[in-house]
Design an enzyme around this catalytic site. Structure first.
Site, PDB file in Angstrom:
ATOM      1  N   GLY A 151      -5.210  -5.842 -17.007  1.00 15.89           N
ATOM      2  CA  GLY A 151      -4.076  -5.021 -16.606  1.00 15.89           C
ATOM      3  C   GLY A 151      -3.694  -3.889 -17.528  1.00 15.89           C
ATOM      4  N   LYS A 179     -17.193 -13.300 -23.209  1.00 12.47           N
ATOM      5  CA  LYS A 179     -16.079 -12.987 -22.301  1.00 12.47           C
ATOM      6  C   LYS A 179     -15.607 -14.286 -21.680  1.00 12.47           C
ATOM      7  CE  LYS A 179     -14.522  -9.561 -18.995  1.00 12.47           C
ATOM      8  NZ  LYS A 179     -14.863  -8.288 -18.360  1.00 12.47           N
ATOM      9  N   CYS A 223     -17.518 -15.265 -14.774  1.00  9.96           N
ATOM     10  CA  CYS A 223     -17.472 -14.636 -13.454  1.00  9.96           C
ATOM     11  C   CYS A 223     -16.978 -15.657 -12.437  1.00  9.96           C
ATOM     12  CB  CYS A 223     -18.845 -14.122 -13.044  1.00  9.96           C
ATOM     13  SG  CYS A 223     -18.826 -13.434 -11.376  1.00  9.96           S
TER      14      CYS A 223
END
Lengths: 355, 257
Positions: free
Chosen positions: A252, A178, A143
């Site tokens: 994206g 992640k 993050c």
């Protein structure tokens, strides 16, 4: 048998199988709702059943207030957000939020975040004690919107190693990491492999700067959307060559073309985020276009398209990662997908026959 | 039920300086004060934008918008039969006041869009007494539409615009006359209202309710991304899901303005 581990049972109405496998986990299609962009309040408009799996918003040990607004800036081709992990904490997540996911059959990925290694681990322990369903954990070490934890952990490899090693000791459920898009990808992947995580998500948003037009204030946030697709495609391509770990692409994806680009580069699945904002129909459109595409190619499954018969490559037993359940360990026999354990057996039988 | 649907433009005409009235062919629903996200059929802007529902017909939905940025600029050039995509209805909307209560509705500029359906709804279903106050910085717009649904209407303009009152609309309201005030408009208008009403009850010594409809940049519009927050009673609430209507006495205005 665990409902997520049943090959061939998750294909839904479609006659074409869009099933993908990540580790020994089968998802009915390669689309995953990305953390922070989707949640129970989206279910009415975008049902979880559209996805192969859905990821929760980040869960931390204690409630997090999040950043003072403004939190959103639309920029050319993308969105910069600086939410700051706002969430009510793990206990309220278990009591109020998780039950809303349970009403659906779609596998749930719980995104776990923290401000220190121990916080991540405490969250995992609490989740393990309270949630008996077979969920997946996605450790959010990327993050860009918090000062401690998040990306800071990814930048300090010993901390990351400790986090992943201890996390593995806490749970047998699938652990995904992640990764941040910025950092030493090779080292991050090596640590992920050594600590036996099942998959890596590449990547999170890109740390980016925006100047507020109205006030002149400078804000730092995470950039997402079409603007980052080609950057993340490049990362996925690099990662594919660096690690045998299954990769989930995230950056994206908004149409069939971008999904196929990620899959072609070796990602097993993709996560959708910003495209859910600009078009809530994105998952259903991609699924129907993908089904049509496979139909026109006279193929029964996405797997057959990605791995045409004859292209099957056996990767021998590996010491690291999740052993046999790695690269190329999937094979279609009479339209059914066997998991890696079966493939090994098929290979052994074939070798016997050969001799 | 929230829907995501295409709708073709029936009418998109200027009704004031940089103000447009957009009518779309659409069978939908909305409560007064709810909004829809409107997405243009172009790559930019990437995200849809929230607009209050101005009016709802059997086969049409109407919005008012002010041309401010790239999106509204493009929108203002779109013509009949071009297609937009709508997501909604979203948000909580205005609560109907208790019967017999005396209510003031205050619309500042484009904020009046949120009050049209509410005024009609209260006048047709509810016994409350409603006074409508509309304030404009320049030339007033859409008054004809409001005059069809209420006779109790006060209009002011900061520029001299005969026959309207000159000045900010907050100068012409006496809060003590009301049990509740609903407002939608720019942030300075909320500030003025709060300082006028603060710590004062109405003429019956009852506290005055002040409800405000707030605006923030949004991404998902559904409540999942937590991008459009405002601090209410010490915690961040989502304008799209918990609002856009909030009790003004619970909003942290130091942070909002």
């Amino acid at each position: 048998m665990d409902r997520y581990l049943m090959p061939g049972k998750l294909t839904g109405m479609s006659t074409v199988s869009l099933e993908v496998r990540i580790g020994d986990l089968f998802l009915k299609n390669p689309l995953i709702a990305a953390s922070g962009t989707y949640g129970p309040d989206s279910f009415e408009l975008i049902p979880p059943s559209l996805f192969g799996a859905v990821c929760t918003k980040a869960v931390t040990l204690n409630p997090v207030e999040g950043n003072k607004p403004p939190r959103l800036f639309e920029v050319k081709g993308g969105l910069i957000n600086r939410i700051g992990l706002q969430n009510p904490g793990v206990n309220q997540f278990i009591g109020d939020i998780y039950p809303r996911y349970c009403q659906y059959d779609t596998p749930v990925i719980i995104n776990v975040a923290g401000f220190a290694v121990n916080e991540y681990l405490k969250v995992l322990k609490i989740l393990e004690e309270n949630i008996k369903d077979s969920v997946i954990y996605e450790l959010n070490i990327s993050c860009p919107n918090v000062e401690k934890g998040g990306m800071a952990i990814a930048q300090h490899l010993p901390s990351l190693k400790r986090l992943l090693t201890k996390a593995r000791e806490i749970t047998n459920k699938p652990l995904w990491v992640k990764l941040p898009p910025q950092g030493d990808l090779n080292k991050l992947l090596k640590v992920s492999e050594e600590t036996l995580v099942e998959a890596v998500v590449i990547a999170n948003t890109y740390r980016a700067l925006v100047i507020d037009k109205e006030t002149g204030e400078i804000y730092i946030g995470g950039l997402s959307g079409p603007a980052i697709k080609h950057l993340t495609l490049n990362l996925v391509n690099q990662a594919r060559q660096l690690t045998p770990l299954p990769i989930i692409g995230c950056g994206g994806v908004g149409d069939l073309e971008s999904l196929m680009q990620y899959l072609k580069l070796g990602a097993r699945a993709v996560q959708l985020g910003t495209s859910l904002f600009s078009n809530p129909d994105t998952p259903s459109t991609i699924i129907s276009e993908l089904t049509n595409f496979l139909n026109t190619k006279n193929l029964n499954s996405l797997h057959d398209y990605l791995h045409p018969p004859g292209s099957f490559k056996v990767i021998d037993k590996r010491e690291k990662g999740v052993g046999n359940l790695q690269l190329g360990s999937q094979k279609s026999i009479k339209g059914r997908v066997f998991n890696a354990r079966n493939i090994i057996r098929v290979k052994e039988i074939k070798s016997d026959e050969d001799s | 039920m929230i829907v995501y649907k295409k709708a073709s433009i029936l009418e998109n005409t200027p009704v004031g300086e940089n103000i447009f009235h957009l009518s779309l062919e659409f069978s939908g629903w909305a409560l007064p004060g709810q909004f829809y996200l409107l997405k243009l059929p172009f790559q930019e802007p990437l995200l849809a934008r929230p607009f209050s529902v101005f009016e709802l017909g059997e086969r049409s939905i109407e919005f008012l918008y002010q041309v401010k940025g790239v999106g509204t600029n493009l929108l203002s050039t779109m013509v009949k039969r071009e297609i937009l995509t709508l997501t909604g209805p979203l948000g909580n909307g205005w609560p109907l006041p208790e019967p017999e209560k005396k209510l003031a509705l205050i619309g500042g500029g484009i904020g009046l869009a949120s009050l049209n359906m509410l005024t009609r709804e209260i006048n047709s279903k509810n016994n409350s007494k409603v006074d409508l106050y509309l304030g404009f910085s320049k030339k007033p717009f859409m008054l004809e539409s409001f005059s069809k649904i209420t006779h109790r209407i006060v209009v002011s303009s900061e520029e001299k615009n005969e026959p309207f009152l000159q000045g900010k609309i907050t100068e012409f309201i006496n809060p003590a006359d009301y049990d509740a005030i609903y407002a939608c408009g720019p942030r300075p208008m909320f500030k003025a209202l709060r300082s006028m009403i603060k710590n004062e009850g109405n003429k019956y010594n009852k506290p005055i309710d002040l409800l405000v409809s707030l605006e923030e940049k949004m991404a998902c519009g559904l409540g999942s991304c937590w991008g459009c927050v405002v601090k209410v009673k010490g915690e961040y609430k989502r304008v799209c899901h918990d609002g856009p209507v909030f009790n003004a006495w619970e909003v942290d205005w130091d942070e909002y303005s």
